[in-house]
Design a protein around this motif. Structure first.
Motif, PDB file in Angstrom:
ATOM      1  N   VAL A 185     -63.312  34.484   9.612  1.00 22.61           N
ATOM      2  CA  VAL A 185     -64.001  34.430   8.328  1.00 22.61           C
ATOM      3  C   VAL A 185     -63.430  35.484   7.388  1.00 22.61           C
ATOM      4  O   VAL A 185     -63.225  36.638   7.781  1.00 22.61           O
ATOM      5  CB  VAL A 185     -65.518  34.677   8.509  1.00 22.61           C
ATOM      6  N   HIS A 186     -63.153  35.085   6.139  1.00 23.27           N
ATOM      7  CA  HIS A 186     -62.720  36.040   5.110  1.00 23.27           C
ATOM      8  C   HIS A 186     -63.711  36.004   3.966  1.00 23.27           C
ATOM      9  O   HIS A 186     -63.892  34.969   3.318  1.00 23.27           O
ATOM     10  CB  HIS A 186     -61.319  35.708   4.594  1.00 23.27           C
ATOM     11  N   GLN A 187     -64.376  37.126   3.749  1.00 23.72           N
ATOM     12  CA  GLN A 187     -65.348  37.245   2.660  1.00 23.72           C
ATOM     13  C   GLN A 187     -66.343  36.082   2.655  1.00 23.72           C
ATOM     14  O   GLN A 187     -66.630  35.483   1.614  1.00 23.72           O
ATOM     15  CB  GLN A 187     -64.614  37.336   1.320  1.00 23.72           C
TER      16      GLN A 187
ATOM     17  N   LEU B 118     -62.119  30.448   7.788  1.00 18.83           N
ATOM     18  CA  LEU B 118     -60.707  30.095   7.608  1.00 18.83           C
ATOM     19  C   LEU B 118     -60.132  29.325   8.787  1.00 18.83           C
ATOM     20  O   LEU B 118     -59.211  28.519   8.618  1.00 18.83           O
ATOM     21  CB  LEU B 118     -59.866  31.372   7.435  1.00 18.83           C
ATOM     22  N   PHE B 119     -60.678  29.565   9.963  1.00 16.12           N
ATOM     23  CA  PHE B 119     -60.034  29.038  11.173  1.00 16.12           C
ATOM     24  C   PHE B 119     -61.069  28.925  12.278  1.00 16.12           C
ATOM     25  O   PHE B 119     -61.892  29.821  12.468  1.00 16.12           O
ATOM     26  CB  PHE B 119     -58.901  29.985  11.597  1.00 16.12           C
ATOM     27  N   GLU B 120     -61.045  27.795  12.999  1.00 21.77           N
ATOM     28  CA  GLU B 120     -61.914  27.593  14.153  1.00 21.77           C
ATOM     29  C   GLU B 120     -61.106  26.970  15.286  1.00 21.77           C
ATOM     30  O   GLU B 120     -60.289  26.077  15.047  1.00 21.77           O
ATOM     31  CB  GLU B 120     -63.064  26.647  13.812  1.00 21.77           C
ATOM     32  N   ARG B 121     -61.363  27.431  16.502  1.00 23.22           N
ATOM     33  CA  ARG B 121     -60.674  26.847  17.658  1.00 23.22           C
ATOM     34  C   ARG B 121     -61.633  26.813  18.851  1.00 23.22           C
ATOM     35  O   ARG B 121     -61.597  27.684  19.718  1.00 23.22           O
ATOM     36  CB  ARG B 121     -59.419  27.658  18.006  1.00 23.22           C
TER      37      ARG B 121
ATOM     38  N   GLN C 292     -51.764  34.407   6.717  1.00 25.87           N
ATOM     39  CA  GLN C 292     -51.292  33.257   5.944  1.00 25.87           C
ATOM     40  C   GLN C 292     -52.188  33.012   4.738  1.00 25.87           C
ATOM     41  O   GLN C 292     -51.696  32.728   3.634  1.00 25.87           O
ATOM     42  CB  GLN C 292     -51.236  32.013   6.833  1.00 25.87           C
ATOM     43  N   HIS C 293     -53.489  33.113   4.941  1.00 26.58           N
ATOM     44  CA  HIS C 293     -54.439  32.889   3.854  1.00 26.58           C
ATOM     45  C   HIS C 293     -54.252  33.898   2.725  1.00 26.58           C
ATOM     46  O   HIS C 293     -54.341  33.549   1.544  1.00 26.58           O
ATOM     47  CB  HIS C 293     -55.869  32.972   4.392  1.00 26.58           C
ATOM     48  N   LEU C 294     -53.997  35.154   3.101  1.00 23.94           N
ATOM     49  CA  LEU C 294     -53.886  36.223   2.103  1.00 23.94           C
ATOM     50  C   LEU C 294     -52.468  36.417   1.581  1.00 23.94           C
ATOM     51  O   LEU C 294     -52.259  37.174   0.632  1.00 23.94           O
ATOM     52  CB  LEU C 294     -54.393  37.536   2.706  1.00 23.94           C
TER      53      LEU C 294
END
Length: 257
Positions: free
Chosen positions: A71-73, A77-80, A193-195
């Motif tokens: 999680v970002h803010q 962003l990503f789940e596995r 990658q997101h940032l």
């Protein structure tokens, strides 16, 4: 190198054996918060296990459940999650050996027992609320990680019989169960990658066996002075003990405060 993001493990890194954040660590992170550097928690814990710690430190971004839930803010962003068929194999085998399990979802967690001493000892060591009791919880929602409760000499019972899963010991009576290839490094990759931040511009602090991949996944990997001996070779720098200003010393070494 000018670092743009720092990842912090929790247990043994941000908090000590008493699960308290040392005063000097709080002060050092407040100094860091005055910069433009992104501060991210990276832990094996589920989000509901560190909410108060994150709030106390003012950190809103995290890599949790050993990289399986990022999680970002406030934005996921990503789940596995662990594949259902892999969980079923784990449930069957653990049941055959009488080893209790805890299933960790994104919002809460449940155990298949409410009284086994191995489960009580490991979960109580985290200073968190005990799980609810629901042996079938794993069938009802996405499970990102599980606790398998057994002692070290019993690990061989599972060594080669659970394909697709990875086991990492974190307590004398408990191991994390992750998807094969799962680690904090996967979560770090998604966050970077997101940032739009390069690996070389990232630093990380850790102390445990589940921090090996994390320290290798960043430009500067810092091991706490109280780290597990097997983590030390994976670090670029070894700082002081968590109770002896290790976070501040590491941040100074990185030129971040």
């Amino acid at each position: 190198m000018s670092y743009k993001i720092v990842f912090f493990d929790i247990d043994g890194t941000l908090v000590n054996e008493e699960k308290q954040i040392p005063r000097d660590t709080i002060d050092a992170l407040r100094e860091l918060s005055k910069t433009d550097v992104e501060v991210v928690i990276a832990t094996g814990r589920a989000p509901y296990f560190f909410k108060s710690i994150a709030e106390q430190l003012g950190i809103n971004s995290f890599i949790s459940l050993n990289g399986a839930y990022v999680v970002h803010q406030g934005r996921v962003l990503f789940e596995r999650p662990i594949p259902r068929e892999r969980l079923e194999a784990l449930v069957v085998q653990a049941g055959q050996h009488g080893h209790p399990l805890v299933f960790e979802g994104g919002e809460t967690y449940y155990a298949d027992t409410d009284s086994h001493p191995h489960m009580l000892n490991s979960v109580n060591s985290l200073k968190v609320e005990l799980p609810g009791h629901d042996p079938e919880y794993w069938q009802k929602t996405s499970i990102y990680q599980a606790f398998l409760h057994c002692e070290a000499h019993e690990e061989e019972l599972y060594a080669e019989s659970l394909p697709g899963l990875r086991l990492v010991r974190w307590h004398k009576t408990a191991m994390d169960v992750l998807p094969e290839g799962g680690s904090k490094a996967l979560g770090i990759e998604a966050m970077l990658q997101h940032l739009g931040i390069a690996v070389e511009e990232a630093a990380a602090f850790g102390d445990g066996l589940n921090d090996k991949e994390m320290l290798a996944a960043v430009g500067l990997g810092i091991a706490m002075g109280n780290s597990h001996p097997e983590l030390i070779p994976h670090a670029d720098y070894v700082t002081a003990h968590v109770d002896e200003g290790g976070i501040r010393q590491g941040l100074k070494h990185a030129g971040l405060i």
